[in-house]
Design an enzyme around this catalytic site. Structure first.
Site, PDB file in Angstrom:
ATOM      1  N   GLU A  93      41.976  10.120 -72.230  1.00  0.00           N
ATOM      2  CA  GLU A  93      43.310  10.781 -73.252  1.00  0.00           C
ATOM      3  C   GLU A  93      44.523   9.494 -73.497  1.00  0.00           C
ATOM      4  O   GLU A  93      44.112   8.541 -72.522  1.00  0.00           O
ATOM      5  CB  GLU A  93      44.038  11.572 -71.953  1.00  0.00           C
ATOM      6  N   HIS A 128      47.066  17.973 -72.008  1.00  0.00           N
ATOM      7  CA  HIS A 128      47.108  17.839 -71.097  1.00  0.00           C
ATOM      8  C   HIS A 128      47.836  18.912 -70.620  1.00  0.00           C
ATOM      9  O   HIS A 128      49.609  17.548 -70.072  1.00  0.00           O
ATOM     10  CB  HIS A 128      46.794  16.639 -70.889  1.00  0.00           C
ATOM     11  N   ARG A 137      39.978  17.972 -64.407  1.00  0.00           N
ATOM     12  CA  ARG A 137      39.914  16.626 -65.318  1.00  0.00           C
ATOM     13  C   ARG A 137      39.130  16.162 -66.471  1.00  0.00           C
ATOM     14  O   ARG A 137      38.528  16.774 -66.422  1.00  0.00           O
ATOM     15  CB  ARG A 137      39.427  15.761 -64.267  1.00  0.00           C
TER      16      ARG A 137
END
Length: 323
Positions: free
Chosen positions: A269, A287, A240
């Protein structure tokens, strides 16, 4: 759980592009589908259309708050298609008697592959070399600067769960020396255990972050950790974004405190610090470590199995412990 003559109502919320769950759910359940592009807010949609939904399948990172759950009075199970559950108010779910499942090990192979790919790309400078050739600089200026070998590197893994273990096995094939930090020592693990991340950083060339985001792991990689990792050290993050103090990482990369980074996740993000864009010792990806057709099929099957088990009063395949 009592049998019903009609299939249960299942609510599916997803981004418009992630349709991989649609067909598999509609074959088995009465399925209501909402997506992130909808003009109608979920607190408005839920009372009018989803008050009878007993299951909520979330594909993506929708924040599940107590306020959101208040609009789903019949909800009994929350099925996440992610492994991480830091976007969910666990206390609210527990208080409301809502059980939670996640993706289990559906993504482990693909995330481990991505972590190793990022490491190789950073050390051998493959993306930068690709840009060098495409720009015509090879013909103009000659040989590209050398990268660093992967073989024999000391690699510290933060979080030796399923993904971390798969990363370790892959890097053993390169002759890397593996050690790890985790919530507790794994008695069955052959790798050296460090009880704190500072010692792990001080004794390794690479840190690979595979752990979950919790209050304890938030900014687990801070400036002190990066200084101990050293000027040739590399950080790989497939966990993360908030595992790393991103502002300090940017400073450390720009100032040469560490040697490089491979990042699939970021603090805010899809925003990415612009300072990273011009650094050849940094490899970025959006991601997407989990996203392959194979892994999406895996997670769809796990989600379906969890729903079937729940509505048949059988043990869940990948339950999340709320205690």
């Amino acid at each position: 759980m009592a049998e019903s003559s009609e299939p249960p109502v299942v609510l599916l919320h997803r981004p418009p592009s992630l349709t991989f769950m649609d067909e598999i759910l509609t074959r088995e359940f009465r399925t209501l589908i909402t997506d992130t592009s909808s003009s109608e807010s979920l607190p408005s949609f839920f009372p009018r259309h989803a008050s009878s939904a007993r299951a909520f399948v979330i594909s993506g990172r929708l924040p599940v708050t107590d306020e959101l759950l208040s609009h789903l009075p019949s909800l009994q199970i929350l099925v996440c298609t992610s492994v991480g559950i830091d976007h969910i108010d666990l206390a609210a779910c527990k208080r409301r008697g809502i059980v939670i499942t996640n993706a289990g090990n559906a993504f482990s192979d693909d995330v481990a592959d991505c972590a190793v790919g990022l490491l190789i790309s950073v050390l051998r400078r493959i993306p930068a070399a690709d840009r060098y050739v495409r720009s015509g600089n090879w013909a103009k200026f000659g040989d590209f600067q050398l990268g660093s070998k992967v073989s024999g590197k000391r690699v510290g893994i933060v979080g030796l769960g399923s993904i971390g273990s798969f990363v370790a096995k892959r890097l053993e094939s390169f002759g890397c020396v593996i050690s790890y930090n985790s919530r507790s020592q794994k008695q069955s693990s052959p790798y050296r255990y460090y009880s704190d991340i500072l010692s792990l950083a001080e004794n390794n060339d690479v840190l690979v972050l595979c752990c979950s985001l919790t209050d304890e792991t938030h900014h687990i990689v801070n400036r002190e950790v990066m200084e101990l990792l050293g000027k040739d050290g590399v950080v790989i993050n497939v966990g993360r974004g908030k595992l790393i103090d991103e502002k300090e990482m940017v400073k450390c990369l720009v100032d040469g405190v560490i040697g490089g980074a491979g990042l699939d996740v970021f603090e805010n993000e899809p925003a990415v610090p612009q300072e990273l864009f011009g650094l050849d010792n940094v490899v970025l990806s959006p991601h997407f470590a989990v996203a392959t057709p194979g892994s999406l099929d895996n997670v769809a099957q796990i989600a379906l199995a969890n729903l079937k088990a729940f509505f048949s009063n059988r043990p869940l395949l990948s339950p999340v412990q709320l205690d």
